[in-house]
Design an enzyme around this catalytic site. Sequence first.
Site, PDB file in Angstrom:
ATOM      1  N   ARG A 102      12.911 -14.423 -33.259  1.00  0.00           N
ATOM      2  CA  ARG A 102      13.554 -14.306 -31.980  1.00  0.00           C
ATOM      3  C   ARG A 102      12.653 -13.587 -31.003  1.00  0.00           C
ATOM      4  NH1 ARG A 102      15.179 -18.512 -30.503  1.00  0.00           N
ATOM      5  NH2 ARG A 102      13.488 -18.212 -28.992  1.00  0.00           N
ATOM      6  N   LYS A 137       7.240  -8.056  -7.991  1.00  0.00           N
ATOM      7  CA  LYS A 137       8.768  -8.833  -8.400  1.00  0.00           C
ATOM      8  C   LYS A 137       8.639  -9.157  -9.592  1.00  0.00           C
ATOM      9  CE  LYS A 137       9.581 -10.368  -3.470  1.00  0.00           C
ATOM     10  NZ  LYS A 137       9.702 -11.394  -2.490  1.00  0.00           N
ATOM     11  N   LYS A 169       5.541  -2.067   5.051  1.00  0.00           N
ATOM     12  CA  LYS A 169       6.392  -3.175   5.427  1.00  0.00           C
ATOM     13  C   LYS A 169       7.229  -2.607   6.691  1.00  0.00           C
ATOM     14  CE  LYS A 169       8.215  -5.249   1.844  1.00  0.00           C
ATOM     15  NZ  LYS A 169       7.100  -6.712   1.893  1.00  0.00           N
ATOM     16  N   GLU A 197       2.261  -5.344   6.526  1.00  0.00           N
ATOM     17  CA  GLU A 197       2.885  -6.557   6.536  1.00  0.00           C
ATOM     18  C   GLU A 197       3.226  -6.746   7.956  1.00  0.00           C
ATOM     19  OE1 GLU A 197       6.940  -7.827   4.264  1.00  0.00           O
ATOM     20  OE2 GLU A 197       7.627  -6.851   6.378  1.00  0.00           O
ATOM     21  N   ASP A 218       3.598 -12.375   7.083  1.00  0.00           N
ATOM     22  CA  ASP A 218       4.942 -12.821   6.569  1.00  0.00           C
ATOM     23  C   ASP A 218       5.786 -13.817   6.996  1.00  0.00           C
ATOM     24  OD1 ASP A 218       6.771 -12.018   4.530  1.00  0.00           O
ATOM     25  OD2 ASP A 218       8.128 -11.169   5.955  1.00  0.00           O
TER      26      ASP A 218
END
Length: 281
Positions: A102, A137, A169, A197, A218
Amino acid sequence: MSAALAGFDIDRFIAATLAEDLGTIGDITSAAVIPAEARFAGVMDSRDAITVAGLALADAFFRALDPEVRIEHLVKDGQAVAAGTELMRIEGRARAMLTAERSALNTVQHLSGVATMTRAYVDRMQGTGAILLDTRKTIPGLRVLEKYATRMGGAKNHRMGLWDAAMIKDNHVAVAGDVGEAVRRARDAGIAQIIVEVDHVDQIEPALAAGATHLLLDNMPPEILRGAVALVDGRVPTEASGGVSLDTIRAIAESGVTYVSVGRLTQSAPAADIGLDFATL
């Protein structure tokens, strides 16, 4: 594969994953049902058309429980295969093989799923000149593995962590006051690579004037991207990001951007359908 996973402790990952499955008393099913001397031969195969990733990790799971297991790879990581393709054959102590099954399958299914989705995006962009990037991510603790899988699918790794480039950002800009001030602070700190960004085209010139070395455009539609790329005029690389799907990536890539980054490669890829079936010795 260990060289391809620099910074990742494979032995620790294998041990922790097996410990999670075994608990404090082990595989009670195999211990009860399988004679200690029994042997198991099996074939790992794909039930879907996939791009393969993670076979060496499957090896490591089986070898951790049976160092004398015999393993034959029938394909290579990064290879696109048809449904029904045999990926590897194993032969070893039955209890060990079934206990490791597994964990080995989960890992190969997940990484092959990431590689398969990545290959679909790369194929959709083919001929545009743009390069597919992955993102941060990723599932916590699995970043190196998942980024390995995106490489197997044809993407380029981008930002392994917070340490390898400044990434300014919207929240950084909000706290700093404006985009130019945020970039100047990063430049004054001696950071060589400064990614910014950009939410609006009017942020491009202030960012470049302050020293940005890479612009992340973006959530801009293709027509706005084309204008932004023309404004940048090759001064720094441009990257389109945000809301990219298989349906939209080609038009985005055709806007002239250097890169397109896609978070869902690691955030949303479904596991590949891969099994391990008993074979006659």
